[in-house]
Scaffold this motif. Structure first.
Motif, PDB file in Angstrom:
ATOM      1  N   ASN A 217      11.662 -29.391 -35.404  1.00 28.54           N
ATOM      2  CA  ASN A 217      10.143 -28.823 -34.809  1.00 28.54           C
ATOM      3  C   ASN A 217       9.071 -29.260 -34.146  1.00 28.54           C
ATOM      4  OD1 ASN A 217      11.094 -31.672 -35.770  1.00 28.54           O
ATOM      5  ND2 ASN A 217       8.649 -32.125 -36.356  1.00 28.54           N
ATOM      6  N   LEU A 218      10.275 -29.932 -32.808  1.00 29.88           N
ATOM      7  CA  LEU A 218       9.912 -30.043 -31.737  1.00 29.88           C
ATOM      8  C   LEU A 218      10.591 -28.874 -30.386  1.00 29.88           C
ATOM      9  CD1 LEU A 218       9.631 -33.448 -31.641  1.00 29.88           C
ATOM     10  CD2 LEU A 218       7.000 -32.173 -31.790  1.00 29.88           C
ATOM     11  N   LEU A 219      11.516 -28.522 -30.755  1.00 27.50           N
ATOM     12  CA  LEU A 219      12.385 -27.769 -29.881  1.00 27.50           C
ATOM     13  C   LEU A 219      11.562 -26.472 -29.546  1.00 27.50           C
ATOM     14  CD1 LEU A 219      15.105 -27.562 -28.589  1.00 27.50           C
ATOM     15  CD2 LEU A 219      16.394 -26.179 -30.039  1.00 27.50           C
ATOM     16  N   GLU A 220      10.803 -25.870 -30.392  1.00 30.92           N
ATOM     17  CA  GLU A 220      10.187 -24.664 -29.982  1.00 30.92           C
ATOM     18  C   GLU A 220       8.704 -24.932 -29.047  1.00 30.92           C
ATOM     19  OE1 GLU A 220       7.616 -20.234 -32.259  1.00 30.92           O
ATOM     20  OE2 GLU A 220       7.883 -22.533 -33.100  1.00 30.92           O
ATOM     21  N   SER A 221       8.329 -25.681 -29.098  1.00 30.50           N
ATOM     22  CA  SER A 221       7.469 -26.803 -27.681  1.00 30.50           C
ATOM     23  C   SER A 221       8.388 -27.030 -26.476  1.00 30.50           C
ATOM     24  CB  SER A 221       6.306 -27.991 -28.382  1.00 30.50           C
ATOM     25  OG  SER A 221       6.089 -28.553 -27.463  1.00 30.50           O
ATOM     26  N   GLU A 222       9.349 -27.939 -27.318  1.00 31.49           N
ATOM     27  CA  GLU A 222      10.339 -27.863 -25.490  1.00 31.49           C
ATOM     28  C   GLU A 222      10.666 -27.146 -24.450  1.00 31.49           C
ATOM     29  OE1 GLU A 222      10.912 -30.970 -23.929  1.00 31.49           O
ATOM     30  OE2 GLU A 222       9.018 -31.446 -25.499  1.00 31.49           O
ATOM     31  N   LEU A 223      11.010 -26.176 -25.701  1.00 29.23           N
ATOM     32  CA  LEU A 223      11.746 -24.822 -24.613  1.00 29.23           C
ATOM     33  C   LEU A 223       9.750 -23.648 -23.967  1.00 29.23           C
ATOM     34  CD1 LEU A 223      14.372 -23.322 -27.213  1.00 29.23           C
ATOM     35  CD2 LEU A 223      14.798 -24.494 -24.900  1.00 29.23           C
ATOM     36  N   PHE A 224       8.973 -23.523 -24.962  1.00 24.79           N
ATOM     37  CA  PHE A 224       8.176 -22.347 -24.524  1.00 24.79           C
ATOM     38  C   PHE A 224       7.090 -23.204 -24.672  1.00 24.79           C
ATOM     39  CE2 PHE A 224      10.580 -20.463 -28.188  1.00 24.79           C
ATOM     40  CZ  PHE A 224      11.233 -19.702 -27.075  1.00 24.79           C
ATOM     41  N   GLY A 225       7.021 -24.401 -24.650  1.00 19.85           N
ATOM     42  CA  GLY A 225       5.565 -24.410 -24.226  1.00 19.85           C
ATOM     43  C   GLY A 225       4.582 -25.099 -25.321  1.00 19.85           C
ATOM     44  N   HIS A 226       3.666 -25.710 -25.031  1.00 24.94           N
ATOM     45  CA  HIS A 226       2.642 -25.369 -25.973  1.00 24.94           C
ATOM     46  C   HIS A 226       1.065 -25.612 -25.296  1.00 24.94           C
ATOM     47  CE1 HIS A 226       2.755 -29.344 -26.375  1.00 24.94           C
ATOM     48  NE2 HIS A 226       1.579 -29.960 -26.165  1.00 24.94           N
ATOM     49  N   GLU A 227      -0.121 -25.561 -26.004  1.00 21.39           N
ATOM     50  CA  GLU A 227      -1.699 -25.535 -25.833  1.00 21.39           C
ATOM     51  C   GLU A 227      -2.353 -26.319 -26.394  1.00 21.39           C
ATOM     52  OE1 GLU A 227      -2.878 -23.762 -23.482  1.00 21.39           O
ATOM     53  OE2 GLU A 227      -1.547 -22.108 -23.118  1.00 21.39           O
ATOM     54  N   PHE A 231      -0.826 -28.218 -32.286  1.00 21.72           N
ATOM     55  CA  PHE A 231      -0.066 -29.191 -33.416  1.00 21.72           C
ATOM     56  C   PHE A 231      -1.047 -30.548 -33.269  1.00 21.72           C
ATOM     57  CE2 PHE A 231       2.852 -28.316 -29.761  1.00 21.72           C
ATOM     58  CZ  PHE A 231       2.599 -29.684 -30.037  1.00 21.72           C
ATOM     59  N   THR A 232      -0.312 -31.426 -34.423  1.00 22.15           N
ATOM     60  CA  THR A 232      -0.872 -32.602 -34.448  1.00 22.15           C
ATOM     61  C   THR A 232      -0.203 -33.326 -33.042  1.00 22.15           C
ATOM     62  OG1 THR A 232      -1.661 -32.611 -36.855  1.00 22.15           O
ATOM     63  CG2 THR A 232      -0.869 -35.089 -35.542  1.00 22.15           C
ATOM     64  N   GLY A 233      -1.020 -34.388 -31.902  1.00 20.65           N
ATOM     65  CA  GLY A 233      -0.365 -34.754 -31.222  1.00 20.65           C
ATOM     66  C   GLY A 233      -0.813 -33.782 -30.160  1.00 20.65           C
ATOM     67  N   ALA A 234      -0.812 -33.204 -30.214  1.00 26.12           N
ATOM     68  CA  ALA A 234      -0.647 -32.319 -28.456  1.00 26.12           C
ATOM     69  C   ALA A 234      -1.583 -32.373 -27.994  1.00 26.12           C
ATOM     70  CB  ALA A 234      -0.378 -30.719 -29.276  1.00 26.12           C
ATOM     71  N   ASP A 235      -2.149 -32.890 -27.890  1.00 23.29           N
ATOM     72  CA  ASP A 235      -3.469 -33.337 -26.743  1.00 23.29           C
ATOM     73  C   ASP A 235      -3.566 -32.908 -26.184  1.00 23.29           C
ATOM     74  OD1 ASP A 235      -3.808 -35.954 -29.624  1.00 23.29           O
ATOM     75  OD2 ASP A 235      -2.229 -37.259 -28.088  1.00 23.29           O
ATOM     76  N   ALA A 236      -2.852 -32.575 -25.252  1.00 21.97           N
ATOM     77  CA  ALA A 236      -2.848 -31.461 -23.526  1.00 21.97           C
ATOM     78  C   ALA A 236      -1.613 -31.040 -24.166  1.00 21.97           C
ATOM     79  CB  ALA A 236      -3.137 -32.018 -22.783  1.00 21.97           C
ATOM     80  N   ALA A 237      -2.114 -30.148 -22.686  1.00 22.89           N
ATOM     81  CA  ALA A 237      -1.541 -28.579 -23.440  1.00 22.89           C
ATOM     82  C   ALA A 237      -0.342 -28.593 -22.060  1.00 22.89           C
ATOM     83  CB  ALA A 237      -1.906 -27.429 -22.487  1.00 22.89           C
ATOM     84  N   LYS A 238       0.982 -27.958 -22.618  1.00 22.68           N
ATOM     85  CA  LYS A 238       2.525 -28.746 -22.129  1.00 22.68           C
ATOM     86  C   LYS A 238       3.075 -27.093 -21.630  1.00 22.68           C
ATOM     87  CE  LYS A 238       6.365 -30.990 -22.872  1.00 22.68           C
ATOM     88  NZ  LYS A 238       7.170 -31.944 -23.452  1.00 22.68           N
ATOM     89  N   PRO A 239       3.540 -27.277 -20.500  1.00 19.25           N
ATOM     90  CA  PRO A 239       4.387 -26.031 -19.896  1.00 19.25           C
ATOM     91  C   PRO A 239       5.507 -26.049 -20.569  1.00 19.25           C
ATOM     92  CG  PRO A 239       4.266 -27.432 -18.160  1.00 19.25           C
ATOM     93  CD  PRO A 239       3.724 -27.932 -18.493  1.00 19.25           C
ATOM     94  N   GLY A 240       6.292 -25.130 -20.840  1.00 17.59           N
ATOM     95  CA  GLY A 240       7.950 -25.450 -21.570  1.00 17.59           C
ATOM     96  C   GLY A 240       8.748 -25.765 -20.609  1.00 17.59           C
TER      97      GLY A 240
END
Length: 465
Positions: A217-227, A231-240
């Motif tokens: 459930n975290l791998l997609e965010s780790e690879l591609f990043g998130h805004e 999702f819950t806990g995504a307090d800041a944007a992060k590049p993948g």
């Protein structure tokens, strides 16, 4: 990321964490100011200097008139992956500018004779306190280069020479590379060496991600990043990882353990050469080279519908196979010497002890041999190491290993039994991997079909019918 953020106070304060890092993480490290005057050098840097030499305050050229310190100070850009030979030892040199409030205030030059994975592991495991910005040193090293070169893959066996030749050719292209090999064979060394060869003496990020270690459930965010707020806990944007690796390479380690869901996501990215952060519709071009590694038989998994065949054929444009240590046992003396040089020690092995080592099956491959060498260096310092000593050390963890594969005689400690027990276990593993296909298992073990049949009969493992 190619700068280290420190204050002038941190840079000129002696005895703190910066000095500790310089002394312990690198074989040689030099700190200079804006005039290229030496501010501090690591303790190890004095090793080859006459006793009483003091170079503090002197121009950097007194120690190093090759490395581009002045250019780094002028441009503010790191110079990394410079391959040098000092006192006959190959090394990797890096120079990182030091910045405070947007101004370059100095630079740190580092030399590592052994690969930089050692530096990363030491830094990652350190619980020393200090300014958070010192973490930039670790991040810069991790993202700039792998630290491995082809010199780090030791061996003279024809299979090794063929592997190195093919890997060098793979480095000359930017096609996807798939590295296949059992656990402990050195897949990470070949991957890192390909990257360093590909971007020789150039700044290029090298990012690795273990597809097993990160929850699905975290791998997609780790690879591609998130805004932020994706999702819950995504307090800041992060590049993948793909974004961070732009202009360099990304290693997808143990890709055979990736879920089918993530495989489809990855395939789409490889085909379209673009991706989106989780929670974003902005298209980001894929600008990283793809290197994947696995200890699994992806072809077999694809046949069983456990790995997407289209992804497998996309990844294996260039496929490299790393032979297990049992297939190149003639390299064991070379590897022992190599590990002893790293440890700055020598082992006094009898001929029978060496024969036992070269006859062993090595289920843990080169990593197991390295660990054994380290134990021998500790427990048998200044002692002659016999065949019985080797047999005893090879049984470390053997009981658990054998019980896992149905062998529970834990009272046999002779050198012959150690080899036979391990050989039996290796055959069991190969037969299970190949679903009792004797021909396929023989290929995996590097044996002829007839030889494997004889060994199956010897250990009572021959397929029925």
């Amino acid at each position: 990321m190619n700068k280290i953020h420190l204050t002038k106070k941190d840079m000129h304060t002696r005895g703190g964490i910066l000095d500790e890092l310089m002394n312990n993480l690198f074989d040689v490290s030099i700190l200079i100011d804006t005039d290229c005057k030496i501010v501090h050098i690591s303790e190890s840097s004095y090793k080859d200097m006459p006793k009483g030499t003091n170079v503090i305050g002197q121009d950097i050229t007194i120690l190093d008139n090759i490395s581009p310190f002045r250019n780094v100070m002028k441009t503010g850009r790191a110079s990394t992956g410079l391959l040098l030979e000092i006192h006959g030892r190959k090394c990797v040199s890096n120079i990182f500018p030091i910045e405070e409030d947007g101004q370059i205030i100095g630079a740190i030059g580092t030399i590592v004779f052994r690969n930089l994975q050692r530096v990363k592991r030491m830094f990652a495991g350190s619980d020393s306190g200090g300014p958070d910005d010192l973490g930039e040193i670790y991040n810069s090293i991790s993202r700039i280069e792998s630290g491995y070169t082809f010199h780090d893959f030791v061996g003279e066996d024809p299979t090794v020479k063929d592997l190195i030749e093919k890997s060098k050719k793979a480095a000359g292209s930017h096609l996807p590379v798939l590295i296949i090999g059992e656990t402990g064979t050195g897949k990470e060394i070949i991957a890192g060496a390909i990257h360093n060869r590909r971007y020789n003496e150039q700044y290029a990020p090298y990012v690795t991600i273990n597809c097993t270690a990160i929850p699905e459930n975290l791998l997609e965010s780790e690879l591609f990043g998130h805004e932020k707020g994706a999702f819950t806990g995504a307090d800041a944007a992060k590049p993948g990882k793909f974004e961070v690796a732009a202009g360099g390479d990304i290693l997808l380690d143990e890709i055979g353990d990736m879920s089918l869901f993530m495989q489809s996501k990855l395939l789409r990215v490889l085909e379209s050469k673009e991706f989106e952060r989780v929670g974003s519709s902005r298209i980001i071009p894929l600008q990283a080279g793809i290197i994947a590694s696995t200890n699994k038989n992806l072809f077999l998994l694809s046949e069983e519908k456990k790995f997407r065949s289209d992804l497998y054929y996309r990844l294996n444009t260039i496929e490299l196979f790393i032979p297990p240590l049992r297939r190149r046992s003639g390299d064991i003396p070379l590897l022992l010497d190599h590990f002893c040089d790293e440890l700055e020690t020598k082992l006094n092995l009898t001929q029978s002890a060496l024969r036992l080592l070269t006859g062993y099956v090595w289920p843990g491959n080169v990593r197991q041999l390295r660990n054994l060498t380290q134990r021998l260096a500790i427990f048998y310092e200044n002692k002659q190491i016999t065949e019985e000593d080797i047999a005893q050390e090879l049984r470390v963890g053997q009981r658990t290993y054998n019980e896992a594969f149905g062998f529970t005689k834990d009272d046999e400690t002779t050198p012959l039994s150690v080899i036979e027990n391990t050989e039996r276990s290796a055959i069991l593993i190969a037969m299970r991997n190949q679903k009792n296909n004797v021909s396929a298992a023989a290929r995996e073990l590097g044996l002829s079909r007839g030889t494997l049949y004889n060994k199956l009969k010897k250990y009572g493992l021959a397929p029925k019918g």
